[in-house]
Design an enzyme around this catalytic site. Structure first.
Site, PDB file in Angstrom:
ATOM      1  N   THR A  55       4.141   8.707   9.742  1.00 10.72           N
ATOM      2  CA  THR A  55       5.075   8.333   8.676  1.00 10.72           C
ATOM      3  C   THR A  55       5.704   6.966   8.935  1.00 10.72           C
ATOM      4  OG1 THR A  55       5.617  10.630   8.322  1.00 10.72           O
ATOM      5  CG2 THR A  55       7.222   9.030   7.537  1.00 10.72           C
ATOM      6  N   ILE A  56       5.904   6.176   7.874  1.00 12.11           N
ATOM      7  CA  ILE A  56       6.686   4.943   7.999  1.00 12.11           C
ATOM      8  C   ILE A  56       7.896   5.038   7.077  1.00 12.11           C
ATOM      9  CG2 ILE A  56       4.652   3.578   8.609  1.00 12.11           C
ATOM     10  CD1 ILE A  56       6.347   2.803   5.326  1.00 12.11           C
ATOM     11  N   GLY A 116       2.048  10.704  11.335  1.00 14.10           N
ATOM     12  CA  GLY A 116       1.695   9.857  11.768  1.00 14.10           C
ATOM     13  C   GLY A 116       2.433   9.041  10.522  1.00 14.10           C
ATOM     14  N   SER A 150       3.846   8.266   3.924  1.00  8.31           N
ATOM     15  CA  SER A 150       3.230   8.887   5.094  1.00  8.31           C
ATOM     16  C   SER A 150       1.866   9.463   4.779  1.00  8.31           C
ATOM     17  CB  SER A 150       4.134  10.016   5.597  1.00  8.31           C
ATOM     18  OG  SER A 150       3.506  10.770   6.608  1.00  8.31           O
TER      19      SER A 150
END
Length: 541
Positions: free
Chosen positions: A357-358, A356, A375
């Site tokens: 990473t940016i 669920g 993340s």
């Protein structure tokens, strides 16, 4: 470094690259704007990246938070630097600890809850980057995120999609603090609903004032220990205090006249390097970019790389072989020879032993370029949240093994296998592109697919970002993103791939940001691309 790209919009999103001398590219416009505001105040790309990362922890909590891990590769104007800010396990963690709690036959660590939480490293990464390369006071970098957390933000479409999905999962909603912070109305927020994060604002202010000390050796660390103890976890304030991120030398692979750089293990970036090394033995330019032949070769190369990575990659102190062994030219060539252009195969690990990473990226007019990723791992991470501080914790412990024969077996204060990987591209020792793709094991696959499109087929970064993708998980199974042609589906199936088309592109096929250096940053500047699979935006000046 102006490239001979086809600059037309090649795929249905119709997005085009944006150009500027200062660029911040993220998966949320508020973060991109926050980063660019730091440059306007006299800061550099590192200041921009830190401010953007702090905002992302607020506006996209389904993917990251103050309890995330992080990695970074940056060009400081003279050379590349890598930062590994993945956290290590609590001192109490051993295979016996988990078997005593979950049974002698337990095969994996828990996916959620305190027994999935390792020491979070993202805040430490912000501090380390600021101290070594930043220009502005660290507290200033927290100001945009604090303001957004206090005043609130409107929930975007893609963020709401994941938030609502999490609200249906008992393994998340049963965790301490989750409902209180993320479901205060008994439901996920609606698209466009106003949300505030007062606890996170309080934490960010203290983190800014103390340069992270309160998080690792103060009030927040004490609160983490107390919550863990009250809920059966093993993390202590001593574990927090003992942690520090590591500066590392990126590992590299030459490809088509360029060099691709990744963070070395315990991360999976070496997967992309191995796959590209394998692909260098094939003439992809003789095929169509979207054709069966080129896609089949990329899929098989990724499969070969993952077979080795899942077998050998762990905390580098525990690995039985080195990254250099895995990237050895003769070994890579031997793996390339296993590919059959006429059929799909299942591959076992090789033996590279000798005897669920940016994601966000920023670049400034001085030439500094930052490739940064953080993340919470699997959609809201562990589910554990400290309501008073708004700290939501990752579940990176789930990446460990309980198999004593594996290098990645759980042990005290050891880093687990990590999925998040920033990427960087150079040519002749000079910077070309900072880039990254989000989404579990999709990340190295996204690196390979986008780089092949740019370097083999001269697609511009936005077109390479927009192009429909495939995803390999295991065996012969391949998932295709909508937008791939029926001919590709049929052609891959004819080669023996077990092909399925999945409609949920946000969840399954990654999203990314790319900044390509066009020449002198103060004159020609950069071309930036941001993925339509999220609410991506590149802010430029």
């Amino acid at each position: 470094m102006t490239a001979s790209f086809d600059w037309s919009a090649g795929y249905p999103s119709r997005r085009l690259p944006v150009f500027g001398n200062n660029v911040v590219s993220t998966s949320h416009p508020r973060a991109a704007q926050a980063g660019l505001s730091m440059i306007a105040r006299g800061g550099n790309a590192v200041d921009a990246a830190i401010a953007a990362a702090a905002v992302m922890a607020i506006v996209e909590p389904c993917s990251n938070g103050l309890g995330s891990d992080a990695f970074c590769i940056l060009w400081d104007g003279k050379g590349l630097h890598g930062l590994n800010a993945s956290g290590f396990s609590p001192a109490a963690w051993t295979p016996d600890y988990f078997r005593a709690k979950y049974g002698a036959d337990a095969k994996t660590l828990p996916q959620r809850g305190w027994d999935a939480v390792t020491v979070p490293g993202a805040v430490a990464s912000w501090v380390a980057l600021s101290e070594r390369f930043g220009k502005l006071p660290f507290a200033d970098l927290m100001e945009p995120a604090i303001a957004i957390a206090e005043r609130g933000f409107l929930v975007s479409t893609n963020v709401q999609h994941k938030w609502a999905a999490a609200a249906t999962l008992p393994q998340l909603t049963s965790q301490p603090g989750f409902k209180e912070v993320f479901l205060p109305k008994g439901r996920a927020p609606f698209v466009g609903e106003h949300v505030t994060m007062p606890g996170a604002a309080r934490a960010l202010r203290l983190i800014g004032e103390t340069k992270g000390e309160a998080f690792y050796r103060g009030e927040i660390a004490d609160a983490l220990e107390a919550n863990a103890k009250a809920n059966g976890g093993a993390l202590t304030a001593a574990d927090m205090a003992a942690y520090a991120p590591d500066w590392v030398t990126p590992v590299a692979q030459d490809y088509r006249g360029y060099t691709v750089h990744e963070i070395p293990p315990n991360g999976q970036g070496i997967t992309a390097l191995m796959a590209l090394g394998i692909l260098s033995h094939f003439d992809l330019q003789g095929f169509s970019a979207d054709g069966v032949e080129a896609q089949h070769l990329q899929i098989e190369a990724i499969k070969l790389a993952f077979a080795d990575v899942y077998r050998y990659v762990a905390d580098p102190r525990a690995m039985e072989i080195s990254p250099a062994d895995m990237l050895d030219k003769d070994y890579i060539a031997s793996r390339a020879r296993l590919i059959d252009p006429r059929r799909a195969q299942r591959f076992a690990p090789g033996n590279p032993v000798k005897g669920g990473t940016i994601y966000l990226t920023a670049a400034d007019a001085s030439g500094m370029m930052v490739s940064f990723i953080q993340s919470n791992y699997q959609g809201f991470g562990s589910g554990v949240v400290l309501p008073d501080w708004g700290v939501s914790l990752q579940n990176r412990g789930f990446g460990f093994s309980l198999n004593p024969e594996r290098a990645n077996v759980v042990a005290p204060r050891k880093r687990p296998f990590q999925t998040i990987i920033p990427g960087f591209l150079t040519k002749g020792g000079q910077p070309v592109m900072s880039f990254g793709v989000m989404g579990g094991n999709m990340q190295p696959q996204g690196h390979v697919q986008t780089l092949v499109r740019m370097l083999d087929f001269a697609q511009n970064p936005q077109a390479a970002c927009d192009a429909p993708r495939w995803r390999f998980d295991e065996g012969l199974s391949i998932n295709l993103e909508p937008g791939n042609s029926p001919e590709l589906l049929d052609g891959l199936a004819a080669l023996g791939h077990e092909v399925a088309v999945l409609n949920d592109t946000y969840q399954d096929f990654g999203a990314g940001q790319f900044i390509w250096r066009m020449g002198d940053p103060a004159v020609e500047g950069y071309a930036a691309a941001s993925d339509p699979r999220r609410d991506g935006q590149a802010a430029v000046s």
